[in-house]
Scaffold this motif. Structure first.
Motif, PDB file in Angstrom:
ATOM      1  N   ILE A 126      14.682  -3.448  -0.986  1.00 37.57           N
ATOM      2  CA  ILE A 126      15.259  -2.597  -2.016  1.00 37.57           C
ATOM      3  C   ILE A 126      14.166  -1.876  -2.785  1.00 37.57           C
ATOM      4  CG2 ILE A 126      16.584  -2.613  -4.163  1.00 37.57           C
ATOM      5  CD1 ILE A 126      18.218  -2.875  -1.608  1.00 37.57           C
ATOM      6  N   GLY A 127      12.995  -2.488  -2.912  1.00 41.09           N
ATOM      7  CA  GLY A 127      11.887  -1.821  -3.590  1.00 41.09           C
ATOM      8  C   GLY A 127      11.506  -0.519  -2.906  1.00 41.09           C
ATOM      9  N   PHE A 128      11.482  -0.504  -1.576  1.00 45.33           N
ATOM     10  CA  PHE A 128      11.169   0.718  -0.848  1.00 45.33           C
ATOM     11  C   PHE A 128      12.273   1.761  -1.023  1.00 45.33           C
ATOM     12  CE2 PHE A 128       8.476  -2.327   1.419  1.00 45.33           C
ATOM     13  CZ  PHE A 128       7.284  -1.609   1.496  1.00 45.33           C
ATOM     14  N   LEU A 129      13.516   1.330  -1.024  1.00 44.09           N
ATOM     15  CA  LEU A 129      14.621   2.265  -1.204  1.00 44.09           C
ATOM     16  C   LEU A 129      14.593   2.883  -2.600  1.00 44.09           C
ATOM     17  CD1 LEU A 129      17.158   3.480   0.045  1.00 44.09           C
ATOM     18  CD2 LEU A 129      18.459   1.541  -0.832  1.00 44.09           C
ATOM     19  N   GLY A 130      14.311   2.062  -3.607  1.00 46.14           N
ATOM     20  CA  GLY A 130      14.229   2.586  -4.968  1.00 46.14           C
ATOM     21  C   GLY A 130      13.095   3.571  -5.134  1.00 46.14           C
ATOM     22  N   ALA A 131      11.981   3.328  -4.446  1.00 44.83           N
ATOM     23  CA  ALA A 131      10.845   4.247  -4.552  1.00 44.83           C
ATOM     24  C   ALA A 131      11.191   5.630  -4.015  1.00 44.83           C
ATOM     25  CB  ALA A 131       9.644   3.678  -3.802  1.00 44.83           C
ATOM     26  N   GLY A 132      12.172   5.703  -3.128  1.00 45.39           N
ATOM     27  CA  GLY A 132      12.538   6.982  -2.543  1.00 45.39           C
ATOM     28  C   GLY A 132      13.270   7.908  -3.490  1.00 45.39           C
ATOM     29  N   VAL A 133      13.764   7.399  -4.605  1.00 44.15           N
ATOM     30  CA  VAL A 133      14.495   8.255  -5.550  1.00 44.15           C
ATOM     31  C   VAL A 133      13.663   8.561  -6.796  1.00 44.15           C
ATOM     32  CG1 VAL A 133      16.725   7.413  -4.751  1.00 44.15           C
ATOM     33  CG2 VAL A 133      15.617   6.297  -6.694  1.00 44.15           C
ATOM     34  N   ILE A 134      12.392   8.147  -6.799  1.00 40.57           N
ATOM     35  CA  ILE A 134      11.508   8.424  -7.929  1.00 40.57           C
ATOM     36  C   ILE A 134      10.667   9.645  -7.590  1.00 40.57           C
ATOM     37  CG2 ILE A 134       9.649   7.547  -9.373  1.00 40.57           C
ATOM     38  CD1 ILE A 134      10.652   4.748  -8.848  1.00 40.57           C
ATOM     39  N   PHE A 135      10.707  10.635  -8.459  1.00 41.01           N
ATOM     40  CA  PHE A 135       9.968  11.871  -8.247  1.00 41.01           C
ATOM     41  C   PHE A 135       9.016  12.090  -9.416  1.00 41.01           C
ATOM     42  CE2 PHE A 135      14.120  12.261  -6.277  1.00 41.01           C
ATOM     43  CZ  PHE A 135      13.788  12.640  -4.979  1.00 41.01           C
ATOM     44  N   LYS A 136       7.822  12.552  -9.104  1.00 43.90           N
ATOM     45  CA  LYS A 136       6.829  12.852 -10.132  1.00 43.90           C
ATOM     46  C   LYS A 136       6.419  14.305 -10.000  1.00 43.90           C
ATOM     47  CE  LYS A 136       2.453  11.322 -12.150  1.00 43.90           C
ATOM     48  NZ  LYS A 136       1.890  12.683 -12.295  1.00 43.90           N
TER      49      LYS A 136
END
Length: 240
Positions: A85-95
């Motif tokens: 789930i950590g990898f999936l959550g990282a996919g929706v974080i944009f900088k």
């Protein structure tokens, strides 16, 4: 030696756990969907159902091979769910620049997985409480936090820029893309050696401190000076 199941888990109970996961994660997903976030209803429901299914399999999916000489750790698959789930959550974080977006959505995906795992482990009361606290945080506490006074509400940026070059448009566009709402308080026009200039007091409100907006604004062509001022500070004789 024959293998004797030591744990029984009915398909009816499995269906009930999945149904509970569906209902609870639907509530979480609908909140993200209503705010038009990148990960909406479907993502959160599917994450929750997947986490629930993995937890059920981890805890009860290997009963046919259990015996006196076979020991299984039901936490191993569940632990891998948390990592995945950590990898999936990282996919929706944009900088973009100094602005990070998607952290709340990533946290809700993590929360949906936790709800699904709690349901899969049969801890329905925990899953319900997690969902309730999640919704209270986003629908009740978050709006109240936006009303908490902060120092930026009493500050303005005094921006001096060249007139007639579209600089104000660039300033407001940059502020908007960085997550700030802008309100023009007052302005004053002067004649200068390089041409007429505008000195304008602008109030910027956003999630980030307004001081973080100063460096990118100074890089805009046509911006001559920026000063962070107290809105109640005397006006130095400038007219409106």
């Amino acid at each position: 030696m024959s293998l004797v199941p030591v744990v029984t888990h009915s398909s009816v109970l499995e269906a009930e756990l999945l149904l509970a996961t569906f209902v609870l994660c639907s509530l979480i997903g609908l909140e993200r969907q209503s705010r038009q976030k990148s990960a909406g209803y479907r993502t959160h429901v599917l994450v929750g159902l997947g986490a629930c299914s993995f937890t059920i399999v981890s805890g009860f999916g290997f009963t046919l091979v259990l015996g006196q000489e076979v020991n299984l750790d039901p936490s191993r698959i569940a632990a891998q769910v948390v990592s995945g789930i950590g990898f999936l959550g990282a996919g929706v974080i944009f900088k973009g620049g100094d602005v990070v977006r998607g952290l709340t959505t990533a946290a809700t995906i993590w929360q949906s997985a936790a709800v699904g795992m709690a349901c899969g482990a049969g801890m329905l009361s925990l899953a319900v409480l997690l969902t309730v606290l999640h919704l209270v945080t986003l629908y009740v506490v978050a709006p109240l936090m936006r009303r908490v006074p902060n120092a930026d509400r009493k500050r303005v940026l005094r921006v001096t820029y060249l007139d007639g070059h579209g600089v104000l448009r660039d300033i407001l566009a940059l502020a908007s893309s960085t997550g700030f709402a802008s309100t023009i308080e007052r302005s004053h026009r002067r004649s200068g050696a390089a041409g007429p200039t505008i000195t304008m007091d602008i109030r910027f409100l956003g999630r980030l401190p307004v001081r973080d907006l100063v460096p990118p604004l100074m890089q805009l062509d046509g911006v001559e000076d920026i000063a962070l001022r107290d809105a109640a500070q005397d006006d130095d004789g400038d007219g409106d």
